[in-house]
Design an enzyme around this catalytic site. Structure first.
Site, PDB file in Angstrom:
ATOM      1  N   SER B 280       0.868  -1.160   0.000  1.00  0.00           N
ATOM      2  CA  SER B 280       0.000   0.000   0.000  1.00  0.00           C
ATOM      3  C   SER B 280       0.903   1.206   0.000  1.00  0.00           C
ATOM      4  O   SER B 280       1.976   1.198   0.608  1.00  0.00           O
ATOM      5  CB  SER B 280      -0.869  -0.011   1.250  1.00  0.00           C
ATOM      6  OG  SER B 280      -1.264   1.300   1.582  1.00  0.00           O
ATOM      7  N   ARG B 319     -30.167 -12.719 -39.483  1.00  0.00           N
ATOM      8  CA  ARG B 319     -29.025 -12.014 -38.865  1.00  0.00           C
ATOM      9  C   ARG B 319     -29.595 -10.829 -38.118  1.00  0.00           C
ATOM     10  O   ARG B 319     -30.314 -10.018 -38.694  1.00  0.00           O
ATOM     11  CB  ARG B 319     -27.991 -11.549 -39.893  1.00  0.00           C
ATOM     12  CG  ARG B 319     -26.722 -10.940 -39.216  1.00  0.00           C
ATOM     13  CD  ARG B 319     -25.517 -10.944 -40.139  1.00  0.00           C
ATOM     14  NE  ARG B 319     -25.383 -12.237 -40.751  1.00  0.00           N
ATOM     15  CZ  ARG B 319     -25.362 -12.456 -42.066  1.00  0.00           C
ATOM     16  NH1 ARG B 319     -25.393 -11.439 -42.897  1.00  0.00           N
ATOM     17  NH2 ARG B 319     -25.307 -13.684 -42.534  1.00  0.00           N
TER      18      ARG B 319
END
Lengths: 459, 459, 459, 459
Positions: B280, B319
């Site tokens: 950190s 489609r």
């Protein structure tokens, strides 16, 4: 071989150059670096850092000085991209000013840089979207105005019903887009806010000067100073997603309607054509609704991404585990898709090729049946709604069965002609005369438009 | 400035190099080009094209010969990436063999190239995931074996309950991963299938030779020949998403459990540490569960993406409009996130640092209360379940109230000692002796493992 | 006033009576009670409980003896419904046999009853769905067979393309439904499995007899005995959701296609009509696609619900907090919606009213343009694909511009007639002759059908 | 047997009595009937209907006169519930006043009744939620005030970091809840709007009086009159969902945090206990976080339901097919879950049992490591951040390795004591003195609260 996963191949189809720029790696780095530079300046103003150091830091806060791939590799270890960025920035500053290097990222935590950087990117994105909303609103207003009286079949359940006008359809979208402009301004007022809290949101590392630095930092970045850091409360961020989700929903409906009107069998309105656009590799005659397809794709993709942002709000304590990380790519994706859908919508509406003649042809397909309501209402005033309804229903059924025009069937019905003269019937069955309040409603929607230049979204 | 939107900054964190390669722009282009090359060979075998032409075409089917950004720009107009790819490929072939250029993409449609290309990518991805599943299964099996008898607190509702063993926890995951291996094999059997149908799925453009070409093409690509083209029926494709969604759910639970065990206050097991990992920027001592966080992020992001794939199945006629387009980036994203989560899970499990001593310490936090069930069951055999339950409930409440060990409270209760000797109580309150069938269940899970090399997934 | 929130008003629209019965409150209670009764019998077989006690317990395991609202109120305090159910059952048994009452729910935990109860409900639901899949498959097969050669326009991007046949469309759905039948059998094999583990999954409360009781219990309930309890590993449960999600996707496409064919302007096929069905309160002539609408609603609702089930898999340790609870109403909702959509799909397909004449009319709307591919391919064999493509593209553009039939434009083009005789052109432009392999593909799909009575789903 | 699918068994757990009432079948019917009654009155005011007829209609507009199951069965045929409702209402009115019966639902369409009815229900729901938000805000403010200085470990990545205060945690939630109150008022302003447009939104059936009736109807129902009907533009409706989704996200975080604090190993704060609450059938000592679990379940379930509402916005033309139907059960579900989660959150916060002593114990678990930042910052001012960081990192590592307190390690380090006196170190390592601006930030959040009685949400 370039083995980076990427969406380059589809991005120009799905989003705009503006959005690609804002949410590029470069854009993300620069936004974080803007935070770091402003932090140094704010700390100089608060007397924590010398002005010289602030300048030295600011000078290195340019994304082009950083190696994205190296940062990405380091981020994979560190767990976020701010840690390696700060490390790299510190090295860059140290190479020129060791003293200044001590104060890089002073008192801040990774999330401060990432969240505030994100806010800066979102502000740019919202500005772009607001401008496009205004443009779409104008285009819709023009369409509504021009076609306020152009009749076409109203369609419910994909079945023809009584007529509407193309202008009324446009006005419905206009009204929704105007609401989205208001929503955007409301949301912008909440998201354009600094995130700065240090490790756990207490600003403890800055001792007594925490609030002063925060206030100066907000000012430097032209962001609002919140009542308290919001790193673990994600409603501001998620709200951008929900607002865009609503917008994309409206655009999706627009695209669905346009693509239905473009069907070979309907052919009432078309997306603008352009060289190379909407062609098919095997069907040379086709004019595919490419813009609508992309908007519809966004309307499929964005709602679940909004759900992701909402689900990600459950972040543990002072910094979550997974929830925050889930936001990183998701919100930019939502912005990109919304921006792209909006740009396609503008192109579709601005260039829409309406065919009122074909609309008139289609209005006659049912041989008068879509005006049955008009007849039923007129008859109803004389013989009661239910009875009129039944009578017209019967006539309609016969018209279908015998493939005759409803007018002819009705004229042959003594129960009808006892109450309605042939001229009345003719008038009732004229679609142009049964568009009700369409024109007036269009006028109302136009009158309700927010002026373009009122700038409330930018307040 | 590089204004391409991209996820380079986070990709090494969220996914593997293998997945990045498979789903890179290069990978996508090459898969489509593999289809085009195989199509030419198949048509040569069917006598539609000369062998020379097929060779000439095949020679140009290398992704590195194509300009991704130019293709992307053209795709933005054309609406998909296959149209410009075919155009570009035809030009490349034509430059060397005009005759061959006539036969590029002969009889195929864009979706044939894109869908079959996708299938080839998915096969690679599933192979990689299957290998990693096997590896994770091995790691879990080892963990289950080693810790079959290592007791720790069972936890329901995040409250301690009776003990389980670390091996039993591992065996639960092992069993789930084994089911995922079976699911993967089932799904692979359905997706490893050619898509080839021409414009609308009838193969009409190839006249009488359509089926022959299809069969030869499937053979060339080592894919199954389906009963009929499936371009508009998306269940095969969506199923890959659902299967990976299930896998990510299991991995998410694994990460949640590990991160809970890693909590500062629990500290029973840890992800492996590595230099630069989990640090950190402000808290130098922390050991963040980076792997778990990334897996959890995937567990937040993947379920909505699966919903996208399911929602996108509603594709119009031969489609669709939007649905198909919605798949393009979504399924690769799911593969990438699943692959990344799996890789992190392997690292976490293979390097898991368990602390049995701390587990033992935590088992005593409640001063015996988590063994109350053991006492209640033993007492129940003598005085009835409900009565025993009430008695133990009362003793537990008193133990909490008076901050005493449950054993001491029970020993002071004449109703208890009338039925249970002190030594019995001691034994009942020993967590190591109240792990029930844990060891046997672990053995069952180990015995049920699919052999690593049975290759059923590759059949 | 009945202030219970409920879905009674819409349920008959959205789901079937069978599903409503299985997932009614009564159904849920009875399934849990079936578990409790079987547990007592299994413990009697294992010698832990007297046969008389098992009988006494079993006698009270009838849902109609319980007060749903009282249980619901108690569940609101207890956090699940099994706790008050067991309490109430114990009282009922105790009223007749105090000894037996001691052994109610012996060694089990709430989740054992709830999960295994759910499994029993799911088995019923899957049996019903499998039967309906078989029925839908038959209906689709019949449609495919009858209309194998009935031409209609193929449609991509909602634009007409070359023709397909109605039978080919049906065969595509048939093939997908057959895959769903296989998936259902695979999933059923995994979910039809006992959950029984006691408090934390070790069966500790049953001492040495845990596995024996588990085995006997599985046998009593005709469920598989798993390698180990799966209470915290939710993949089996979530998989039912994903499988149904895939099914609903297919049904959604079916409904979309049907509703598009039913459009006033298309009118090629219709849902069966029924008295009172699909009427409109104001438009007496309309024939609304009610069945399709409900299926499409399911296709909108189910995918996010599947995402819920996947997200809920992340359950903490030995029993989660929220994730498990999120499943309770969600999976039944998915089953109900899938069952309802399937029932509507059967009605739609079995009663589909196709209009081949109207299909033929629509095939001519483009004046031959949809056959342009046929001409281009034929020409391509002679003058090369690209040149042919360009030539036909030009002719098509002229046909549109001059509103002439493509045939006439082509016949007037010397470049065309040099290669194609008028009779050739006529033949190429006949849609019935350009359905390619449609008939053969239909035959393949029919041949691939799983026999109805092979019972593999019930194995 | 009651074979209606229902959620009675779980509803008292997941939602409130108020929400169950609003969204019961009765509530839904009554809201539609309120529309019908107001429509008759409005038409009487516009002179279209006699006052006597309006009264006659209004008299029958009581939900208890209708048979829900008969309506449901008819709705299953008609496709929505308004058609049979209007039919039934007409019969009821006709039984007493044939003339009045003619004017039931005059000029309206089903969706007008259903949408405006929904708006009325939503207004009731938002009023209830707003009241509960105010109550939760008060409870959080009280908690923030009382515990403004109560230190506990800050936790990032589920690892302890520097301290925060319980008041600061509460203030973060308070601030978010205040934002939700503002959002609710904004959304309410948009949804409290009449929907009335007739068959396709033109009000054509009412001839010239359409707008007058609409205006009078809006007045009768105390709703705003929109610029134009919004039946097919669903952003107003979907926005209620997104707003509640954001709220549930905040509540989910609250529940996650509380449940983590309640863990046996943490034990810093607890949900209030109640008789019969949170017990376990097998573990008599446990105190399960039932409220948190239910809130977390809502936080899992609501985000995908919000996605459903967004996806459902794509509704075709003047009335959609599936999208509208998908809303019917989904939005009530969201309201119910949000209302329930909010009620549970109020109970949890109002009754929260904090244990500052245990917080203090936990603050010492790391032997000073969580204060490492404080030391690093203080040292950094003297020797530079990076050097200080490295030095403290080393000391922290040693403290872990040698299981010593960080203070002792630092005191033994000459590099440290050269710059920091023992008393300084002691002060730096006191968690109560390292809560930074916590108290001031709490004060800011309290000061920013919207006054409870400002009524802006009700304007």
């Amino acid at each position: 071989m370039d083995a980076r996963r990427s969406q380059r191949l589809f991005d120009p189809l799905f989003t705009t150059e503006t959005m690609r720029g804002i949410f590029s790696d470069h854009g993300r780095l620069q936004a974080m670096l803007d935070f770091e530079a402003a932090l140094a300046r704010a700390e100089a103003r608060a007397g924590l850092v010398s002005t010289a150091s602030a300048v030295a830091i600011g000078t290195q806060c340019r994304a082009e000085l950083f190696d994205v791939d190296a940062l990405a590799a380091a981020a994979a270890q560190a767990g976020n991209s701010a840690i390696p960025l700060v490390r790299q920035l510190t090295l860059l500053v140290a190479a020129r000013d060791a003293e200044a290097a001590r104060y890089v990222h002073w008192g801040a935590t990774s999330q401060d840089a990432m969240d505030t950087g994100l806010v800066l990117q979102l502000c740019s994105a919202l500005t772009a979207i607001d401008a496009d909303l205004t443009r779409l609103s104008s285009a819709l207003a023009a369409l509504a105005r021009v076609h306020a009286q152009t009749p076409l079949a109203g369609r419910t359940w994909l079945q023809q019903g009584p007529p509407v006008t193309l202008g009324l359809k446009a006005a419905g979208f206009l009204s929704a887009i105007e609401r989205h402009r208001i929503r955007l301004a409301e949301v912008r007022g909440r998201i354009a806010t600094l995130q700065f809290g240090g490790a756990v949101g207490t600003l403890a590392a800055l001792g007594e000067r925490g609030m002063d630095v925060a206030a100066a930092l907000a000012e430097e970045l032209q962001l609002a100073l919140p009542d308290l850091p919001w790193h673990a409360q994600r409603d501001r961020v998620a709200e951008v997603a929900t607002m865009l989700g609503l917008l994309v929903g409206t655009l999706g409906k627009l695209a669905r309607d346009v693509s239905l009107l473009m069907q070979t069998e309907v052919a009432e309105a078309f997306e603008p054509s352009a060289p190379g656009r909407g062609g098919s590799s095997t069907m040379p005659h086709k004019r595919n609704p490419v813009g609508s397809a992309i908007i519809l794709a966004a309307a499929v993709r964005v709602p679940p991404l909004v759900a992701t942002m909402l689900a990600a709000m459950v972040q543990e304590h002072e910094r979550g585990l997974g929830g925050w990380h889930a936001e990183w790519d998701t919100l930019p994706e939502i912005c990109a898709l919304a921006g792209g859908a909006l740009a396609h919508a503008i192109a579709v509406v601005e260039g829409l090729q309406a065919d009122p003649a074909q609309m008139a042809v289609n209005l006659d397909i049912t041989h008068g049946l879509i005006l049955a309501e008009a007849v039923a209402m007129a008859l109803g005033e004389k013989i009661g709604k239910m009875k009129a309804h039944e009578l017209v229903e019967e006539a309609s059924a016969r018209a279908v069965r015998e493939r005759r025009h409803l007018r002819d069937v009705l004229l042959a019905d003594s129960n009808v002609v006892a109450h309605l003269a042939p001229a009345d019937l003719e008038r009732l069955l004229d679609p142009r005369r049964y568009t009700g309040q369409a024109e007036r409603l269009v006028a109302r929607a136009l009158a309700a438009r927010k002026p373009e230049g009122d700038g409330s979204a930018d307040a």
